[in-house]
Motif scaffolding. Sequence first.
Motif, PDB file in Angstrom:
ATOM      1  N   THR A  98       0.815  -1.210   0.000  1.00  0.00           N
ATOM      2  CA  THR A  98       0.000   0.000   0.000  1.00  0.00           C
ATOM      3  C   THR A  98       0.854   1.269   0.000  1.00  0.00           C
ATOM      4  O   THR A  98       0.483   2.263  -0.629  1.00  0.00           O
ATOM      5  N   THR A 231      -0.846   0.012   8.531  1.00  0.00           N
ATOM      6  CA  THR A 231      -1.617   1.022   7.792  1.00  0.00           C
ATOM      7  C   THR A 231      -1.183   2.449   8.101  1.00  0.00           C
ATOM      8  O   THR A 231      -1.454   3.357   7.319  1.00  0.00           O
ATOM      9  N   THR A 234       1.072   4.138   5.380  1.00  0.00           N
ATOM     10  CA  THR A 234       0.341   4.511   4.165  1.00  0.00           C
ATOM     11  C   THR A 234      -0.463   5.785   4.377  1.00  0.00           C
ATOM     12  O   THR A 234      -0.465   6.683   3.523  1.00  0.00           O
TER      13      THR A 234
END
Length: 248
Positions: A98, A231, A234
Amino acid sequence: MTAPVFVVEGAVPGDGAYVLDGPEGRHAVSVKRLRAGEAVVLTDGLGAWCDGVVTGSEGKDRLLLDVGPARVEDEEQPRITVVQALPKGDRGELAVETMTETGVDAIVPWAASRCITQWRGERGLKALGKWRATAREAGKQSRRVRFPVVADAASTKEVAKLLAAADFAAVLHEDRDAPSGALASAELPTSGEIVLVVGPEGGVSPEELAVFEEAGALPFRLGRSVLRTSTAGTAAVALLLGRTGRWG
């Protein structure tokens, strides 16, 4: 639809006939099933690239092309490096995938003290290989011609050196008593290097945070919610790309 990207080994060809073979040629012919007249992009993943048009195929792994002149895409500024603490399981590949799709320029694996996962010996080399393969495939998927560099795993001392040399250095730290969303208002450089540290699920230890602060890094939170380590990078890269104008 944008043209699919294929990686060539060595120099990118230019102006003339070219045969894409090997694994990339097999993927183009047997998986993508490209036909005459369809457009492709060839790249070395280091910024050099050229346009191509399919003229035919030979067998199951040779794509015949007519390619245009070779070009070089300059590195965008400022350059963004993410130091990513090692997540559990396959979340490391998810983070690399990502962040690559988002636009990160370099990824540095970091074995933080609170990481459950540790890279040692053959296991570490295999895991690093997976990260690099993921960056390559995600770079192709997102139509990039300059793929992010995935460095060797770094120690805390080595990360501190990267932070000290950066034009802007930040540590995402969930426990830090800093204003929520402070990274969204930080003063960012228009060129040079931004280095961002993403800690593990257990957080950055006080000792590591002290070392990083001494190197010149500032601690930040992204927002009110706490993101997973896979996450957070990202989300932060997207914020920085927007604020620096690279997504403009």
